[in-house]
Write a protein that holds these residues in place. Structure first.
Motif: not given
Length: 225
Positions: A72, A81-82, A84-86, A88-89, A200, A203-204, A207
């Motif tokens: 993180t 944001r990549g 952040l997604k990683f 989150a998973y 999330a 990330s939003k 964006k």
């Protein structure tokens, strides 16, 4: 201007790291001490329960949590944001892992009586003596099932027959003790869920900022003409 979404993420992420450190530290300390000879009854009961805990899984879960925390950091410091997604998973995997550990601990409370009977039968007389002294009881089911250990609490068959067996106080102790542990584990799952939501939201937020930045750049270009 301070980014409140980012600050909230940092706070939850810090709590997540503390949670991982606590789980890892607790599991390492317990796995290295719970097999030591006990000195008194409550310590004996606690250590016998610890020996049934998924401590190796706790170490793995704590290590995974700290690894995710490290992931993180670039997710926070880089605009992509990549990451952040990683992250989150990974947190989803961590939450499921922690939930399974909590459920495993909860299941212990559903079969306490039989579990502790088997534990009791496998203990030497010294440990049974410590448990009888701590919980003021004789034998497990009663003074004859299995036979009590002669000590200050149970000095003779006649005296022991008047004293309750150790099953009830041990079950009560086990349920309260394990309840606190698996409740803490479920609380850690709550922190995982909070971090997923924070990821999330961040990330939003990024964006949205990228969209407004693009609009500003586009308007600036038009203005130049």
């Amino acid at each position: 201007m301070v980014n409140k979404v980012q600050l909230a993420f940092v706070a939850i992420d810090g709590l997540f790291a503390v949670m991982g450190a606590i789980m890892l530290g607790f599991s390492v300390v317990v796995i290295n001490t719970c097999f030591n000879p006990p000195n008194e009854g409550e310590e004996a009961a606690r250590d016998l329960l610890y020996q049934r805990f998924p401590l190796t899984a706790g170490i793995a879960n704590g290590a995974l949590t700290l690894f995710i925390f490290l992931v993180t950091i670039p997710a926070l410091l880089t605009p992509s944001r990549g990451w952040l997604k990683f992250a989150a998973y990974l947190v989803v995997v961590d939450a499921l892992f922690t939930l399974i550990i909590g459920l495993d601990l909860w299941i212990i409370t559903l079969k306490t009586k039989q579990e502790f009977f088997d534990i009791w039968m496998s203990q030497p007389a010294r440990v049974q003596d410590l448990l009888q002294t701590k919980f003021q009881c004789c034998g497990y089911i009663n003074s004859t099932t299995p036979a009590f250990v002669t000590d200050a609490t149970c000095p003779s068959p006649a005296a022991a027959a008047l004293i309750k067996g150790c099953a009830a106080p041990l079950i009560s102790f086990t349920n309260v003790f394990v309840d606190n542990i698996f409740t803490a584990a479920f609380g850690m799952v709550g922190v995982d869920v909070a971090l997923i939501m924070a990821l999330a939201c961040l990330s939003k937020d990024r964006k949205e900022r990228e969209r407004f930045r693009y609009i500003d750049q586009k308007n600036g270009t038009k203005g130049g003409f």
